[in-house]
Design a protein around this motif. Structure first.
Motif, PDB file in Angstrom:
ATOM      1  N   ILE A  11       3.213  15.301 -23.291  1.00  0.00           N
ATOM      2  CA  ILE A  11       3.778  16.159 -22.255  1.00  0.00           C
ATOM      3  C   ILE A  11       4.372  17.435 -22.845  1.00  0.00           C
ATOM      4  O   ILE A  11       4.421  18.460 -22.187  1.00  0.00           O
ATOM      5  CB  ILE A  11       4.824  15.390 -21.421  1.00  0.00           C
ATOM      6  CG1 ILE A  11       4.135  14.216 -20.721  1.00  0.00           C
ATOM      7  CG2 ILE A  11       5.500  16.293 -20.406  1.00  0.00           C
ATOM      8  CD1 ILE A  11       5.050  13.326 -19.947  1.00  0.00           C
ATOM      9  N   GLY A  12       4.851  17.342 -24.077  1.00  0.00           N
ATOM     10  CA  GLY A  12       5.391  18.524 -24.722  1.00  0.00           C
ATOM     11  C   GLY A  12       6.891  18.686 -24.607  1.00  0.00           C
ATOM     12  O   GLY A  12       7.430  19.737 -24.959  1.00  0.00           O
ATOM     13  N   LEU A  13       7.581  17.658 -24.102  1.00  0.00           N
ATOM     14  CA  LEU A  13       9.045  17.725 -24.084  1.00  0.00           C
ATOM     15  C   LEU A  13       9.550  17.631 -25.517  1.00  0.00           C
ATOM     16  O   LEU A  13       8.857  17.118 -26.394  1.00  0.00           O
ATOM     17  CB  LEU A  13       9.629  16.573 -23.267  1.00  0.00           C
ATOM     18  CG  LEU A  13       9.319  16.539 -21.775  1.00  0.00           C
ATOM     19  CD1 LEU A  13       9.888  15.266 -21.155  1.00  0.00           C
ATOM     20  CD2 LEU A  13       9.890  17.757 -21.086  1.00  0.00           C
ATOM     21  N   SER A  14      10.756  18.109 -25.737  1.00  0.00           N
ATOM     22  CA  SER A  14      11.336  17.970 -27.078  1.00  0.00           C
ATOM     23  C   SER A  14      11.536  16.487 -27.361  1.00  0.00           C
ATOM     24  O   SER A  14      11.537  15.649 -26.450  1.00  0.00           O
ATOM     25  CB  SER A  14      12.675  18.705 -27.161  1.00  0.00           C
ATOM     26  OG  SER A  14      13.661  17.999 -26.429  1.00  0.00           O
ATOM     27  N   ARG A  15      11.735  16.142 -28.622  1.00  0.00           N
ATOM     28  CA  ARG A  15      11.948  14.733 -28.982  1.00  0.00           C
ATOM     29  C   ARG A  15      13.202  14.181 -28.291  1.00  0.00           C
ATOM     30  O   ARG A  15      13.201  13.048 -27.818  1.00  0.00           O
ATOM     31  CB  ARG A  15      12.054  14.580 -30.490  1.00  0.00           C
ATOM     32  CG  ARG A  15      10.729  14.782 -31.195  1.00  0.00           C
ATOM     33  CD  ARG A  15      10.812  14.390 -32.665  1.00  0.00           C
ATOM     34  NE  ARG A  15       9.613  14.768 -33.389  1.00  0.00           N
ATOM     35  CZ  ARG A  15       8.481  14.079 -33.383  1.00  0.00           C
ATOM     36  NH1 ARG A  15       8.395  12.972 -32.681  1.00  0.00           N
ATOM     37  NH2 ARG A  15       7.446  14.491 -34.069  1.00  0.00           N
ATOM     38  N   ALA A  16      14.249  14.996 -28.234  1.00  0.00           N
ATOM     39  CA  ALA A  16      15.497  14.560 -27.594  1.00  0.00           C
ATOM     40  C   ALA A  16      15.282  14.340 -26.096  1.00  0.00           C
ATOM     41  O   ALA A  16      15.747  13.342 -25.529  1.00  0.00           O
ATOM     42  CB  ALA A  16      16.606  15.575 -27.833  1.00  0.00           C
ATOM     43  N   GLU A  17      14.578  15.265 -25.445  1.00  0.00           N
ATOM     44  CA  GLU A  17      14.307  15.134 -24.013  1.00  0.00           C
ATOM     45  C   GLU A  17      13.410  13.919 -23.734  1.00  0.00           C
ATOM     46  O   GLU A  17      13.625  13.198 -22.763  1.00  0.00           O
ATOM     47  CB  GLU A  17      13.628  16.391 -23.474  1.00  0.00           C
ATOM     48  CG  GLU A  17      14.536  17.602 -23.413  1.00  0.00           C
ATOM     49  CD  GLU A  17      13.769  18.868 -23.070  1.00  0.00           C
ATOM     50  OE1 GLU A  17      14.379  19.733 -22.411  1.00  0.00           O
ATOM     51  OE2 GLU A  17      12.582  19.004 -23.450  1.00  0.00           O
ATOM     52  N   SER A  18      12.434  13.710 -24.590  1.00  0.00           N
ATOM     53  CA  SER A  18      11.532  12.566 -24.437  1.00  0.00           C
ATOM     54  C   SER A  18      12.294  11.262 -24.560  1.00  0.00           C
ATOM     55  O   SER A  18      12.103  10.331 -23.763  1.00  0.00           O
ATOM     56  CB  SER A  18      10.418  12.620 -25.488  1.00  0.00           C
ATOM     57  OG  SER A  18       9.645  13.777 -25.340  1.00  0.00           O
ATOM     58  N   SER A  19      13.154  11.183 -25.537  1.00  0.00           N
ATOM     59  CA  SER A  19      13.956   9.982 -25.743  1.00  0.00           C
ATOM     60  C   SER A  19      14.887   9.735 -24.552  1.00  0.00           C
ATOM     61  O   SER A  19      15.015   8.603 -24.068  1.00  0.00           O
ATOM     62  CB  SER A  19      14.772  10.112 -27.032  1.00  0.00           C
ATOM     63  OG  SER A  19      15.531   8.967 -27.249  1.00  0.00           O
ATOM     64  N   LYS A  20      15.494  10.811 -24.052  1.00  0.00           N
ATOM     65  CA  LYS A  20      16.392  10.704 -22.908  1.00  0.00           C
ATOM     66  C   LYS A  20      15.629  10.232 -21.667  1.00  0.00           C
ATOM     67  O   LYS A  20      16.130   9.399 -20.904  1.00  0.00           O
ATOM     68  CB  LYS A  20      17.058  12.046 -22.641  1.00  0.00           C
ATOM     69  CG  LYS A  20      18.089  12.014 -21.534  1.00  0.00           C
ATOM     70  CD  LYS A  20      18.772  13.361 -21.360  1.00  0.00           C
ATOM     71  CE  LYS A  20      19.780  13.300 -20.235  1.00  0.00           C
ATOM     72  NZ  LYS A  20      20.441  14.570 -20.001  1.00  0.00           N
ATOM     73  N   LEU A  21      14.419  10.733 -21.456  1.00  0.00           N
ATOM     74  CA  LEU A  21      13.598  10.341 -20.317  1.00  0.00           C
ATOM     75  C   LEU A  21      13.275   8.849 -20.375  1.00  0.00           C
ATOM     76  O   LEU A  21      13.412   8.138 -19.376  1.00  0.00           O
ATOM     77  CB  LEU A  21      12.308  11.161 -20.280  1.00  0.00           C
ATOM     78  CG  LEU A  21      11.317  10.810 -19.169  1.00  0.00           C
ATOM     79  CD1 LEU A  21      11.924  11.068 -17.804  1.00  0.00           C
ATOM     80  CD2 LEU A  21      10.026  11.586 -19.346  1.00  0.00           C
ATOM     81  N   ILE A  22      12.864   8.367 -21.537  1.00  0.00           N
ATOM     82  CA  ILE A  22      12.553   6.948 -21.700  1.00  0.00           C
ATOM     83  C   ILE A  22      13.791   6.107 -21.418  1.00  0.00           C
ATOM     84  O   ILE A  22      13.726   5.090 -20.710  1.00  0.00           O
ATOM     85  CB  ILE A  22      11.994   6.656 -23.110  1.00  0.00           C
ATOM     86  CG1 ILE A  22      10.652   7.371 -23.326  1.00  0.00           C
ATOM     87  CG2 ILE A  22      11.871   5.157 -23.357  1.00  0.00           C
ATOM     88  CD1 ILE A  22       9.553   6.981 -22.372  1.00  0.00           C
ATOM     89  N   GLU A  23      14.940   6.517 -21.951  1.00  0.00           N
ATOM     90  CA  GLU A  23      16.186   5.777 -21.725  1.00  0.00           C
ATOM     91  C   GLU A  23      16.554   5.755 -20.245  1.00  0.00           C
ATOM     92  O   GLU A  23      17.024   4.739 -19.729  1.00  0.00           O
ATOM     93  CB  GLU A  23      17.332   6.382 -22.544  1.00  0.00           C
ATOM     94  CG  GLU A  23      17.196   6.171 -24.043  1.00  0.00           C
ATOM     95  CD  GLU A  23      17.118   4.708 -24.447  1.00  0.00           C
ATOM     96  OE1 GLU A  23      17.827   3.867 -23.854  1.00  0.00           O
ATOM     97  OE2 GLU A  23      16.322   4.397 -25.343  1.00  0.00           O
TER      98      GLU A  23
END
Length: 99
Positions: free
Chosen positions: A20-32
């Motif tokens: 998707i291209g989200l930052s690693r922090a944003e990706s991790s937050k989304l999964i959480e």
């Protein structure tokens, strides 16, 4: 044969980051957040259905009598709530084809 591995939260976040291209922090937050919504719903007694994947279903099991397999002594088993997962037909078909 494919070696068995475990998919982790970090793997999911990394996949979201790459696809998707989200930052690693944003990706991790989304999964959480997704996992948090699922856990919250299950804690509130709701079932969780993900179309094309499967359903997480809560079941209340009543009190019953069990036996200690070693001694044969009857032991009462307290009522409890259990979580089960039922894979969708689509997921089952994919697993069979992959095997």
């Amino acid at each position: 044969m494919i070696a068995a591995t475990t998919l982790t939260r970090a793997d999911l976040a990394d996949s979201v980051h790459r696809e998707i291209g989200l930052s690693r922090a944003e990706s991790s937050k989304l999964i959480e957040q997704i996992l948090g919504f699922m856990c919250g719903a299950l804690s509130d007694g709701q079932n969780v259905k993900i179309s094309g994947f499967g359903s997480f279903v809560l079941r209340d099991k009543g009190e019953r009598v069990g036996r200690n397999p070693k001694t044969g002594v009857e032991v009462p088993i307290e009522p409890r709530r259990v979580l089960t997962f039922r894979a969708s037909q689509m997921l089952r078909d994919r697993i069979v084809k992959a095997g």
